[in-house]
Design an enzyme around this catalytic site. Sequence first.
Site, PDB file in Angstrom:
ATOM      1  CG  HIS A 170      -5.143  -2.878   3.066  1.00 49.02           C
ATOM      2  ND1 HIS A 170      -3.813  -2.799   2.719  1.00 49.02           N
ATOM      3  CD2 HIS A 170      -5.819  -2.178   2.110  1.00 49.02           C
ATOM      4  CE1 HIS A 170      -3.681  -2.071   1.627  1.00 49.02           C
ATOM      5  NE2 HIS A 170      -4.897  -1.677   1.227  1.00 49.02           N
ATOM      6  CG  ASP A 211      -3.119  -4.975   8.542  1.00 54.39           C
ATOM      7  OD1 ASP A 211      -2.176  -4.669   7.781  1.00 54.39           O
ATOM      8  OD2 ASP A 211      -4.044  -4.192   8.842  1.00 54.39           O
ATOM      9  CG  ASP A 230      10.382  -9.012   0.590  1.00 55.15           C
ATOM     10  OD1 ASP A 230       9.161  -9.240   0.563  1.00 55.15           O
ATOM     11  OD2 ASP A 230      10.895  -7.980   0.103  1.00 55.15           O
ATOM     12  CD  GLU A 269       6.489  -6.413   1.032  1.00 57.87           C
ATOM     13  OE1 GLU A 269       6.823  -6.442  -0.158  1.00 57.87           O
ATOM     14  OE2 GLU A 269       5.963  -5.415   1.586  1.00 57.87           O
ATOM     15  CG  ASN A 325      -2.168  -5.778   1.470  1.00 52.33           C
ATOM     16  OD1 ASN A 325      -2.682  -6.305   2.452  1.00 52.33           O
ATOM     17  ND2 ASN A 325      -0.996  -5.192   1.498  1.00 52.33           N
TER      18      ASN A 325
END
Length: 412
Positions: free
Chosen positions: A300, A304, A287, A331, A295
Amino acid sequence: MSTRPFRSIASVLIQRTIVLAVLCMVVVFLVQSWLLRSEHQTQFEAVMSDVANTSVPLLAAALWDIETQAVQAQLQFIAKKPAIGFARLQAAGGQVFEAGNSELAQQEAIRSITIYAPHGTQALGVLHLSGNPQYLWQGLQAEALRILLGYSALTASICALIAFMLKQLLQKPLSTVAGFASELTPHQLTTPLRLNRAPQPHSDEIDLLEQGVVKLQTALHEHIHNLDDLVDERTAQLEKLLEEIRHLSVTDGLTGCYNRRALQDKLPEEIERAQRYHRPLAVVFMDIDHFKQFNDQHGHQLGDEVLRSAAKHVASTLRQGVDWIARYGGEEFVLVLPETPLEAAIAIAHRLCDALPQHAVPNPRGGSVYISASFGVTAYRPGEDALALLSRADTLVYQAKSAGRQQVVAGA
């Protein structure tokens, strides 16, 4: 398919030849009959002229000398002529002399000749002559028989010759073509048509038909071959598209890893293999730390890029064709490590935990950022399912995050 009865072209042509010959024979007979009647009329006129020139003077002399026997004898001579059926002489003194077919006595005379005295103008009597109808009829019968026999022989000869030529030139090759076409199947399209005809200095309709059949066979064969190639091409394209669709259906579009659906399909297979062959299987739950902040602070687009970069880096450290990684959601990633005991999986997780913070991720807005991740490591327990294994790994990564992140928590 037509249900009409079969009849060969040769038989049709022969039948029509016979009908045409009969019609020609009737026409010829009618023309010949007209000509024969005209000929008989001419002959009758000649007979009348001969009677007038030869017999009438003799009758005149016999009547003048009153020699009845000579008169009767001369009438019988006249009546014996084929064209004359009956003769009657009515003398001026009232005497009547007859000769010939008495059944024609009531028939109206077709020629009457007045007999005058020798070297004078005194009428001694009138000679009435009736024609012989049998003479014309017998002539017509003889002519009809001659025409019938002649034309029958000629027609039979022509039909026999036509039948022979049609059989050799038309019926045999057409029968061969018809039999070839009726027995033709898709598997015999390349079988050549062979008529085995004798060499000829010129070509005819049968040769054109043979060439047409061969041309059609060639075109069909090429068309089928092209269709086979087209089918193969379309099949390859379809298989490629299906492979792409299958790949897209199991691949995460952002990171290129397997998606959660692929994880749900492949992990049970790995568990079954590990259980059947009693081989180790480890799972690492990863994680990314503080992903929401990326973000929120950088947008974003950077988020990404962080996911793509992290997934690419982790995948590059795994064994090709053995280990694999799937994006579990957001994630979170799951690393599946077949043939890997728990201790080895823990080592891999520590190596990744130490390497990720040193991996710079370019920021589209400028500069670079560094990431870290928390790891939960566990091993497969015989008899458990994929859901239990993932749940235990998820619990362990949650413990790592609760303990301060960027660390590894393991449990058997």
